[in-house]
Write an enzyme that holds these catalytic residues in place. Structure first.
Site, short mmCIF file in Angstrom:
data_model
loop_
_atom_site.label_atom_id
_atom_site.label_comp_id
_atom_site.label_asym_id
_atom_site.label_seq_id
_atom_site.Cartn_x
_atom_site.Cartn_y
_atom_site.Cartn_z
N HIS A 279 0.99 -1.30 -0.04
CA HIS A 279 0.01 0.00 0.08
C HIS A 279 1.02 1.05 -0.23
CE1 HIS A 279 -3.32 2.65 0.92
NE2 HIS A 279 -4.06 1.61 0.96
N ARG A 302 -6.12 10.55 -0.67
CA ARG A 302 -5.94 11.14 -2.09
C ARG A 302 -6.96 11.22 -2.79
NH1 ARG A 302 -2.99 6.66 -4.76
NH2 ARG A 302 -3.73 5.05 -3.17
#
Ligand SMILES: Cc1cc2nc3c(=O)[nH]c(=O)nc-3n(C[C@H](O)[C@H](O)[C@H](O)COP(=O)(O)OP(=O)(O)OC[C@H]3O[C@@H](n4cnc5c(N)ncnc54)[C@H](O)[C@@H]3O)c2cc1C
Ligand SMILES: *[C@@H]1O[C@H](CO)[C@@H](O)[C@H](O)[C@H]1NC(C)=O
Ligand SMILES: *[C@@H]1O[C@H](CO)[C@@H](O)[C@H](O)[C@H]1NC(C)=O
Length: 498
Positions: A279, A302
């Site tokens: 990740h 994000r």
């Protein structure tokens, strides 16, 4: 003493002993128990994550005594941290007809499907076909709220279930199963006890060797369900062995050695050990920057418009895939070798903050993010943020071809502008590989035959996800194969006692 008295004493002693084993469970070594009698002692489950708890619940439902050994001081494993949810289709909470779960899983598994194809198809078919029953078991039998359904990346339909309240799904599922198990007099949990060896005699697994805090090795006898989780937290061990490029990486998983070698020692076969999910964003905690264990920074940060900076400069379209973002980060020089990590600034403005407020408030509370001003972010950050804001406002094209800026609101960044920031680094998140199991959760040897008296479920096994696990499918595999393992082991014990 007459022969009769000796016999009576002997049999009283024997039954007393057996009863002690069955119902509580002194866990010291059974003296000279014959291999044929081993199954009568009940089942041994290794690991108290969701796979182990599902297996134990099923065994108890068949009135089989369970001895559960857990390495950590607290039960729950990585399962208790799961935050997105558990997949199932069809379920009573889905408003759409979802017939693509199998196809989505095969697609996500990717290239890995070309080897052991029939075997993988069977595992995936079992996973997806049993998903409806798995959700209904948790909801209708165990009373867990899973009424909210979300659509995660790689899924054609929404099918990832969680509760409607604030409690994360991993916590609510694990704590409910554990509570109900603890109500049973034939369930016995021992924490801070590490299984160190699987015992085998006459071609069948007969128990485990383990050591508790005091260090002395002991044996426990009975058929074994192995549910000891993945090796994402084994940075210098199995990870370094199978993925040298990831050696030393921090992880969202608890730091602990992987357990697959305990199983290969009794003949288990491994699959996909090099397939690891990384990740791009685990938080580096300013209070403990070199901890190998990192808290996951949700993708939503994000997605809602946050940007990433290395040395004050952007380096990628933040909306690219996890893999692409990770690759872009690790192409730069790491800022620490132990653990191996990078210093990436995650920057959000007030607009993004408001869109993801509950997440960010929690991270601020945990000390993983802070509210500050752009001036505080160091050199070059102001210019980078000005360019990003200008692209977000449609005044110029983004140099990294980002076209969606979601909730970014700041149009004219100055050194005094308020931002929210935290440091993130790539983290190992999930290991797809592990021991090969059948669709009945039997651990298989190199010839594809089951190893008598041994089952596996959860992240310790491999082959269910191929190259890439779909979000929500690991909790599902724990329930599906954990319950199957419990059923199979109960049947084995009942047949053996006849
Ligand atoms: C932060 C985070 C969020 C996640 N979110 C999701 C999600 O939303 N949905 C989803 O599907 N998946 C999610 N995952 C993945 C999922 O949680 C795990 O894959 C899954 O919980 C694994 O369960 P398990 O029972 O196989 O292993 P674990 O839950 O890891 O349990 C294994 C247990 O075995 C014990 N153990 C290990 N070795 C030994 C030994 N030798 N002797 C005795 N005990 C031992 C460990 O201490 C541990 O308690 C997430 C993972 C993380 C880390
Ligand atoms: C899953 O269900 C489908 C549809 O009923 C069936 O064709 C398939 O064989 C099943 N797969 C497994 C592994 O049970
Ligand atoms: C990820 O990177 C590959 C190779 O550079 C590229 O072809 C692909 O388009 C990228 N993915 C996204 C979503 O941008």
């Amino acid at each position: 003493m007459s022969r009769l008295r000796i016999l009576t004493l002997f049999s009283l002693g024997f039954f007393g002993l057996l009863t002690a084993y069955l119902y509580n469970l002194r866990t010291a070594m059974a003296p000279n128990i014959r291999t044929e009698d081993v199954a009568k002692l009940g089942a041994i489950v290794v690991g108290s994550g969701l796979a182990g708890l599902s297996a134990a619940s099923q065994l108890i439902s068949h009135d089989i005594p369970v001895r559960l050994l857990e390495r950590a001081a607290k039960p729950g494993g990585n399962s208790i941290k799961a935050s997105s949810g558990i997949n199932g289709a069809p379920t009573k909470y889905q408003s759409v007809v979802d017939d693509a779960f199998y196809a989505d899983t095969v697609k996500s598994a990717g290239k890995a499907m070309s080897a052991m194809t029939a075997h993988r198809e069977k595992l995936i078919g079992t996973l997806t076909n049993s998903s409806s029953a798995a959700i209904s078991w948790l909801v209708d039998t165990k009373g867990i709220d899973l009424s909210k359904v979300a659509q995660l990346g790689g899924h054609t339909f929404p099918r990832t279930h969680r509760g409607a309240g604030q409690t994360p799904p991993g916590f609510s599922i694990v704590s409910t199963l554990l509570k109900s198990l603890k109500e049973s007099p034939i369930f016995h949990l021992q924490t801070s006890c590490t299984v160190t060896k699987v015992l085998q005699a006459d071609h069948r697994v007969t128990g485990v060797e383990y050591a508790c805090d005091d260090g002395e090795k002991q044996e426990l006898h009975g058929p074994v369900i192995f549910a000891a989780g993945g090796f994402g937290g084994d940075a210098e061990g199995l990870l370094a062995q199978y993925r040298p490029d990831l050696a030393g990486y921090p992880s969202t998983n608890d730091p602990r050695p992987g357990t697959q070698p305990l199983l290969t020692a009794v003949g288990a076969q491994l699959i996909d050990m090099d397939l690891v999910q990384v990740h791009p964003s685990g938080f580096v905690d300013p209070a403990n920057p070199s901890s190998p264990l990192k808290f996951l920074a949700a993708e939503v940060l994000r997605g809602e418009g946050g940007l990433l900076l290395i040395n004050g400069k952007r380096f990628i379209n933040e909306l690219e895939t996890r893999e692409n973002v990770t690759n872009a980060i690790v192409a730069t020089a790491p800022t620490s070798q132990s653990p191996k990590q990078w210093t990436v600034q995650l920057v959000l403005d007030e607009g993004v903050y408001n869109a993801a407020k509950s997440h960010i408030d929690f991270y601020i509370f945990k000390g993983l993010m802070r509210k500050t001003t752009i001036a505080d972010l160091g050199e070059d950050a102001l210019e980078s943020i000005q360019q990003y804001a200008s692209a977000a406002a449609g005044k110029e094209a983004d140099s990294f071809h980002r076209t969606a800026f979601a909730h970014w609101a700041l149009t004219d960044p100055t050194p005094e502008s308020v931002v929210y920031t935290g440091i993130v680094t790539p983290v190992v998140h999930f290991t797809m590989g592990g021991v090969v199991i059948s669709d009945r959760a039997e651990v298989l040897n190199g010839d594809g035959e089951k190893i008598e008296g041994l089952w596996g479920a959860g992240e310790v096994t491999g082959g269910v996800h191929g190259g890439n696990r779909l979000g929500g499918s690991s909790l599902l595999e724990c329930v599906v194969f954990g319950r199957t393992a419990g059923d199979q082991c109960a049947e084995y014990i009942n047949n053996d006692s006849k």
